[in-house]
Design an enzyme around this catalytic site. Structure first.
Site, mmCIF file in Angstrom:
data_model
loop_
_atom_site.group_PDB
_atom_site.id
_atom_site.type_symbol
_atom_site.label_atom_id
_atom_site.label_comp_id
_atom_site.label_asym_id
_atom_site.label_seq_id
_atom_site.Cartn_x
_atom_site.Cartn_y
_atom_site.Cartn_z
ATOM 1 N N GLY A 164 0.906 -1.205 0.109
ATOM 2 C CA GLY A 164 0.097 -0.047 -0.045
ATOM 3 C C GLY A 164 0.748 1.395 -0.138
ATOM 4 O O GLY A 164 0.538 2.247 -0.672
ATOM 5 N N ASN A 224 -6.289 4.659 9.985
ATOM 6 C CA ASN A 224 -5.727 3.295 10.499
ATOM 7 C C ASN A 224 -5.675 3.303 12.120
ATOM 8 O O ASN A 224 -5.711 2.228 12.567
ATOM 9 C CB ASN A 224 -4.157 3.205 9.993
ATOM 10 C CG ASN A 224 -3.384 4.444 10.255
ATOM 11 O OD1 ASN A 224 -3.664 5.296 9.638
ATOM 12 N ND2 ASN A 224 -2.302 4.122 10.898
ATOM 13 N N GLN A 249 -7.103 0.395 4.614
ATOM 14 C CA GLN A 249 -7.669 -0.202 5.856
ATOM 15 C C GLN A 249 -9.276 -0.389 5.559
ATOM 16 O O GLN A 249 -9.948 -1.088 6.461
ATOM 17 C CB GLN A 249 -7.860 1.051 7.014
ATOM 18 C CG GLN A 249 -6.723 1.205 7.499
ATOM 19 C CD GLN A 249 -5.966 -0.029 8.673
ATOM 20 O OE1 GLN A 249 -6.928 -0.582 9.007
ATOM 21 N NE2 GLN A 249 -4.908 -0.049 8.724
ATOM 22 N N SER A 300 -3.983 -2.839 0.068
ATOM 23 C CA SER A 300 -2.840 -3.906 0.659
ATOM 24 C C SER A 300 -3.625 -5.019 0.886
ATOM 25 O O SER A 300 -4.375 -5.052 1.764
ATOM 26 C CB SER A 300 -2.061 -2.982 1.426
ATOM 27 O OG SER A 300 -0.804 -4.183 1.787
ATOM 28 N N ALA A 301 -2.895 -6.439 0.356
ATOM 29 C CA ALA A 301 -3.748 -7.513 0.855
ATOM 30 C C ALA A 301 -3.634 -7.981 2.111
ATOM 31 O O ALA A 301 -4.467 -8.657 2.550
ATOM 32 C CB ALA A 301 -3.115 -8.616 -0.263
ATOM 33 N N THR A 330 9.755 -8.187 -11.917
ATOM 34 C CA THR A 330 9.251 -9.619 -11.969
ATOM 35 C C THR A 330 7.866 -9.711 -11.114
ATOM 36 O O THR A 330 8.263 -9.325 -9.639
ATOM 37 C CB THR A 330 10.101 -10.633 -11.885
ATOM 38 O OG1 THR A 330 11.222 -10.463 -12.761
ATOM 39 C CG2 THR A 330 9.524 -12.047 -11.916
ATOM 40 N N CYS A 382 3.301 1.019 11.855
ATOM 41 C CA CYS A 382 4.519 1.560 11.313
ATOM 42 C C CYS A 382 5.440 2.544 12.115
ATOM 43 O O CYS A 382 6.556 2.803 12.054
ATOM 44 C CB CYS A 382 4.207 2.237 9.923
ATOM 45 S SG CYS A 382 3.225 1.456 8.923
#
Length: 397
Positions: free
Chosen positions: A72, A153, A181, A201-202, A239, A328
């Site tokens: 993210g 968040n 979020q 973001s997964a 990749t 974070c």
């Protein structure tokens, strides 16, 4: 071994079994490079295409508007840095809020210091909601970009994104939202929201870490952020993380299948936790909005006279995982910029605890956690000179 009670799902979530099972073959069996022309590579290219289609369907986008990233944070950086630098001839003014994730705030600071941009950081109210009038008043003829997060968040406040997007369109300003979020937790529909760019973001919705995505609306020109090969239709060299991308696709499909049921369960559990905590621990407060303006699984409390880091360490001794704010910045000794922005004084902002839930959590776990928080807070207060001074003042009233 003591059971872990995990209530830090805003930081990251557990990968679901279905997601893990879908990913495993791409590490050992189907390991080909998707850019290769042989079958082993082309099979993986197809898997990426299918994951892109799943994500696009989930957020009501065209697959051609989806670009996979490594996180993210990368998606946020790509949206802000590249768009700003590519459009600086039209203007060098950006609008954001004071409670954004550091992936936004630090990019804005970078653009100010290194590229001469001006950024207006608008205030939020005591619930952490953006003041739309302030945003309107901040718009200038040289404003080229607005970036407001979908939900915070730390305190879970959901912003009026649809209203903001209409204002942005009226002034022909590009609008980005950080939906890290909310994707998976809310019904994220890019057309309904009206955004031009959206980051996700997964690992926030039971997918793997190390993979995210940026939605870029057709018509928004965005040059590559990662320069290298021609991957992601020439927009992101590197990749592809095939296993991660496959996992993201399965994860978003899985959470959408049970969305309504999960949202109802988490909302009820969240409200139970809030009422239980506030009713059990004296001199505590809930930070952020209540009801529909709050993320279903988010709670954030402040406890006077103590520090949040001490609470976390003692909770960990009981096998309870929580946070004092953003994962974070959990190593920082500074109080949360979000809590300061909603008006909390430093001494109260230091004593915060974020508990973010998943459908794996139960009321029995909530009861246990609240009991332990109550004991820990009292223990810390008994050692606090601030609390001792408070008690003396109360006695002398």
């Amino acid at each position: 071994m003591e059971k872990t009670i995990y209530m830090d799902n805003a930081a990251t979530t557990q990968v679901s079994e279905k997601v893990l099972d879908a990913m495993i073959p791409y590490f050992r069996e189907s390991y080909g490079n998707p850019s290769s022309i042989y079958k082993l590579g082309q099979k993986n290219k197809k898997a990426i295409t299918e994951a892109r289609e799943k994500l696009a369907k989930a957020i009501n986008a065209d697959p051609k508007e989806i670009y996979f990233t490594g996180s993210g944070t990368e998606a946020d950086n790509w949206a802000l840095r590249v768009y700003a630098e590519e459009n600086k001839d039209k203007g060098k003014h950006i609008i954001t809020s004071k409670i954004e994730h550091h992936a936004i705030l630090h990019v804005c600071e970078y653009l100010e210091k290194k590229h001469g941009f001006e950024v207006t950081y608008i205030d939020v109210d005591e619930e952490g909601l953006v003041k739309v009038e302030d945003l309107k008043n901040a718009i200038r003829p040289d404003t080229i970009l607005i970036s407001i997060m979908h939900a915070n968040n730390e305190i879970g406040s959901i912003q009026p994104i649809e209203e903001i997007s209409k204002i942005a369109k009226e002034h022909k300003i590009a609008f980005h939202t950080d939906a890290v979020q909310t994707t998976g937790a809310l019904d994220v529909d890019v057309k309904k929201l009206g955004v031009d760019m959206l980051s996700l973001s997964a690992h926030k919705f039971h997918g793997p870490k190390g993979v995210g995505a940026l939605y870029v609306k057709k018509g928004i020109k965005l040059k590559p952020f990662m320069i290298g090969g021609g991957q992601e239709r020439g927009k992101r060299g590197s990749t592809e993380n095939v296993a991660g991308i496959v996992g993201l696709g399965v994860a978003i499909e899985e959470v959408r299948e049970t969305y309504e049921k999960d949202k109802a369960y988490l909302t009820e559990l969240r409200d139970y936790l809030i009422e239980k905590m506030l009713g059990t621990v004296p001199h505590s407060r809930l930070n952020g909005a209540r009801g529909e303006n709050r993320l279903p699984g988010n709670t954030n409390f402040s406890f006077e006279f103590i520090e949040g880091e001490s609470i976390l360490l003692l909770l960990d001794s009981f096998g309870i995982c929580g946070s004092s704010g953003s994962a974070c910045t959990s190593g920082s000794l500074d109080p949360s910029h979000v809590l300061l922005a909603i008006g909390l004084p430093h001494e109260i902002a230091h004593g915060s605890l974020r508990l973010s839930l998943s459908t794996e959590n139960t009321k029995e776990e909530v009861d246990f956690v609240v009991e332990k928080v109550g004991q820990i807070v009292q223990r810390l207060r008994d050692m606090s000179p601030l609390y001792e001074d408070f008690l003396k003042r109360e006695e002398n009233k």
